[in-house]
Each structure stands twice: as C-alpha cells, then as structure tokens.
Design an enzyme around this catalytic site. Sequence first.
Site, PDB file in Angstrom:
ATOM      1  N   TYR A  76      19.396  52.773  18.411  1.00 34.78           N
ATOM      2  CA  TYR A  76      20.352  52.369  19.503  1.00 34.78           C
ATOM      3  C   TYR A  76      20.166  51.028  20.027  1.00 34.78           C
ATOM      4  O   TYR A  76      21.128  50.197  20.335  1.00 34.78           O
ATOM      5  CB  TYR A  76      20.661  53.515  20.562  1.00 34.78           C
ATOM      6  CG  TYR A  76      21.546  53.296  21.548  1.00 34.78           C
ATOM      7  CD1 TYR A  76      22.690  53.899  21.350  1.00 34.78           C
ATOM      8  CD2 TYR A  76      21.559  52.388  22.681  1.00 34.78           C
ATOM      9  CE1 TYR A  76      23.925  53.554  21.899  1.00 34.78           C
ATOM     10  CE2 TYR A  76      22.614  52.129  23.738  1.00 34.78           C
ATOM     11  CZ  TYR A  76      23.813  52.862  23.209  1.00 34.78           C
ATOM     12  OH  TYR A  76      24.699  52.611  24.094  1.00 34.78           O
ATOM     13  N   ASP A 219      37.042  28.362  18.583  1.00 35.21           N
ATOM     14  CA  ASP A 219      37.384  29.595  18.036  1.00 35.21           C
ATOM     15  C   ASP A 219      36.807  29.346  16.360  1.00 35.21           C
ATOM     16  O   ASP A 219      37.152  28.771  15.696  1.00 35.21           O
ATOM     17  CB  ASP A 219      38.676  29.780  17.712  1.00 35.21           C
ATOM     18  CG  ASP A 219      38.993  31.136  17.094  1.00 35.21           C
ATOM     19  OD1 ASP A 219      38.451  31.656  16.049  1.00 35.21           O
ATOM     20  OD2 ASP A 219      40.191  31.754  17.285  1.00 35.21           O
ATOM     21  N   ARG A 386      54.804  34.804  10.173  1.00 35.47           N
ATOM     22  CA  ARG A 386      54.199  33.794  11.380  1.00 35.47           C
ATOM     23  C   ARG A 386      55.248  33.096  11.982  1.00 35.47           C
ATOM     24  O   ARG A 386      55.260  31.711  11.422  1.00 35.47           O
ATOM     25  CB  ARG A 386      52.891  33.075  10.531  1.00 35.47           C
ATOM     26  CG  ARG A 386      51.741  33.698  10.152  1.00 35.47           C
ATOM     27  CD  ARG A 386      50.648  34.231  11.433  1.00 35.47           C
ATOM     28  NE  ARG A 386      51.182  35.410  12.040  1.00 35.47           N
ATOM     29  CZ  ARG A 386      50.192  36.142  12.916  1.00 35.47           C
ATOM     30  NH1 ARG A 386      49.032  35.692  13.058  1.00 35.47           N
ATOM     31  NH2 ARG A 386      50.525  37.419  13.372  1.00 35.47           N
TER      32      ARG A 386
END
Length: 461
Positions: A76, A219, A386
């Site tokens: 974890y 980005d 697009r």
Amino acid sequence: METPKRRSWAEPYKIKVVEPLKMTSREDRKRALEEAGYNTFLLKSEDVYIDLLTDSGTSAMSDYQWAGMMLGDEAYAGSRNYYNLERAVQTYYGYKYLVPTHQGRGAEHIISQILIKPGTYIPGNMYFTTTRLHQELAGGKFVDVIIDEAHDPAAEHPFKGNVDLNKLDALVKKVGADKIPYITVGVTVNMAGGQPVSMANLKEVRAYCQKHGIRVVYDATRAVENAYFIKTREKGYADTSIAAILKEMCSYSDACTMSGKKDALVNIGGFLALNEWDVFEEARNMVVVYEGLHTYGGLAGRDMEAMARGIEESVQEDHIRARIGQVEYVGEKLLALGVPIVVPVGGHAIFLDAKAFLPHLKQIEFPAQTLAAELYLESGIRSMERGIVSAGRNKETGDHYYPKLELVRLTFPRRVYTQAHCDVTVEAVAEVFARRNSIKGLKMVYEPKYLRFFQARFEKI
Ligand code: P61
C-alpha cells in the site's frame, strides 16, 4: 555495431504476441453506427477493424515492460516501483518531485485546484478539453495565446504550437500578472494537430514569465514527440539526443502534468512533476483525497513499473523515429492524393480538414463528426471528431464555440499497426473522398453537460 542510417522508418521491433481483429460487413457497420448515435466514442471496440480513435493507453508494451509488470510491488505504501518511477521522471524529465496519478486529468485536477483562484486567467497554447475543464472548474478562465498559424490547417510553420508572446503580453497588460497563476504550454499541441513548440519559443516563454512572476506548467503528454521535432526541424539540435532535448525543454518550466498513456507507452498512468517544494507538499496532500496514497496515486505497483520502463524506452532514437515516421508515411500518401489534411504532419496523428473535405456542410451540421462516421461506415476504421462537438459551449453565453479547426483525427497508437494497415487507411480515406459530394450532415439529438463529445448522439439530417 552502429545502426545503419536508412531513410525508412521501419519498425525497430518485431511482433511476439498478436491480437486478432474482426472483419465486419458494411451492413454490420451501418447497424453499429446507428446504435452508437453516429458517435465513434460509442462504438464497441469489437466492431472496429483499425482503431485510430486515440493513441491514449492503446500502445503496445514491450517485453521489457511486461517483465516489469511481474515485479510489481503491491504494498500500500512505499512501493519499490514508485521509487523506480520517481527515478525515471527525475532522470529523463528532470523535475525534483513526483506525484503519481491515475492518468493525465488526475494531475490536471490537482494542479488546477492548488494554483487557480476564482477570477484568474490561465493562458495556454490552444485549449485541451480536460485541461480547460479543470481550469474552469477551479474558477479560472482559459485564454488562447497560440500563434495564429495554429488555427489554419494549411499554414506551413515548423512550430505551429508556439506561444505568441504578443498575445501573452496583451493578456498580462489587460488583467495584470498577479491574476495569472501560470501558463500551460502543451508540447506538442494535440488540438492543433500534434504540432510542436520550438526550443527557442520555450526559452522566450520562460524568460518572459520569469520577469512577470508567472509559473510555467507544461502539458508534457507528448513531450518526447516534441523533442523529436526539435531535433529534426530546429537549427542546432540535429546531433543532440532526444533525451537531452527533453531534459532541456523541461528545464524551462516549473512543473508538468503528464498522461503516461501516450509518450510513456502504458495502458494507464500519469503524473504531476514539480520543482517547488510548497506546491509539491500541497499536491501530495491532495492526491491522497482524490487518487490514492502519494506513493501510488491510483496506480498499481505494476503500472508504475511499466510506466518507469516506458519512459526509458520512449526516448530511444529508433523508437521515436519509427513512431513519427509511420504518421508521416500516411500523411505523405494522403497529400499525394490531394486529401486536405493539417500540415505539417504532427506527431501522433493525421488530422483531416473536414471543412475542406466537406465544404458543402455548415459547421453546425457537424462536418468532422459526419466524416468520422462515414470513414467508419466505409472501412471499419475508427477516428475521432475534433471540431465543434469537442469545443463544447461557452460557459457564460451557452453558445457553441465555433472553432476554426474542424478536424477528424486518425490517431496512431505506438507500435500497434503495420504498414499494410496504414495503406488500408489511406485507401479508405480516398474512397470516402471520392464520394464526398453526396455526404449529408448530422444533427445532435443528445448533449451531455460535460465533455459532450464523449457521449453525444446524432442522427442523419
Ligand atoms: C487523446 F477525446 N488525450 O488525445 P488523460 N493532455 C493532452 C492529452 O492529449 C490528454 C490529456 C491531457 C487523449 C484522451 C482523451 O477530449 C478527450 O490521461 C495533451 O486522458 O486523462 C489526453 O490525459 C488527458 C480523448 C482525452 C479525448 C480527452 O485521445
């Protein structure tokens, strides 16, 4: 032995595992298309022959990555694979701190919530759907500062993704630098056609922003592809390695959001990487609320290992040359046939210029949505709208945005399709092109509130 220098982009890998494709009849496709409301996002993948919807999460992993999956440490907290990923991001991107996320938009959400206050402005080199939405949800307003050429499919500019410093300066003068928490620079620019930003422009943006106290956030989703264009198009970089170019690019920014599903060759994964400790601290705290513990961010240990190894492979020269070479191969064939596409050909996709392809359709008859549907009907090839559907509506006025670019994206997953698939694609586009004058448009009959293009439905006019 040195790799021989060849003009061909031939694949630097061979096929070890195959995934059968289903062939469909025109009748099958007509039915599937109607059931999908003429939206390629709503098609079942099993009804698709060649899937050029996206290069996101659809690339083929290598044996090296698959082997890494077996070394997943599914603890974890503090997974070994987290540290491997951290090391890969530091080595290849050069940022100090890493926050893993389930995919790119997870990182966009976190950075937007931390840095954007209501009433602020976020300039960027053209919008991206999820990026802009997260900026708006945080109370910011996106302002497009890309050069004009980017909005013209036919404009030949080697770096059509460049930021227009005059537009940026005009915004700073209008609203004041203190109202601009950061600029988003997409490298490459997806919506413009996978167009790159030059190193010179990245340096200028950095210098300008430093002077005005504005952060620069990349980005970096397809930054390796951007590095390839710098190497092949910008003076002075021909002999610099892709890895060195990538690192230099990132050195002109404060942070990046990343969808690992593209450049990094994985089916799922992303990250936020930063240099500022304070912002990192906050991001590391937020990720726990929205994604998962800061050492896994919504990913399994094996996913992080695959991404760490994918990053390593992504900067290999042979890989990136073949990746972009394949897209260029399709682009050259379509240009030779006179099919209108965005030029120069970008990194991840061919973008058909639907306004020029179907000039008899008004933009509100959804030319790109129509063309994507027709291409599927013709051939079983899936592409993506697009244009006006993707652009959505202005939040304040409720009107459609009418983007200059009305495009259909034929997106190439990495290491997935062969040259024969590319040839079939070209033939299919040529067949639709030959009967373009008889194609009728669509009307929208269902429109979701957020990111409508994913689930909108249409009918034939
Ligand atoms: C794509 F139709 N791209 O190109 P996530 N930045 C950039 C991306 O290209 C990107 C993300 C951030 C996709 C998937 C997709 O409107 C759409 O890992 C430059 O997908 O969250 C994703 O990264 C977000 C398709 C996303 C879309 C949004 O196909």
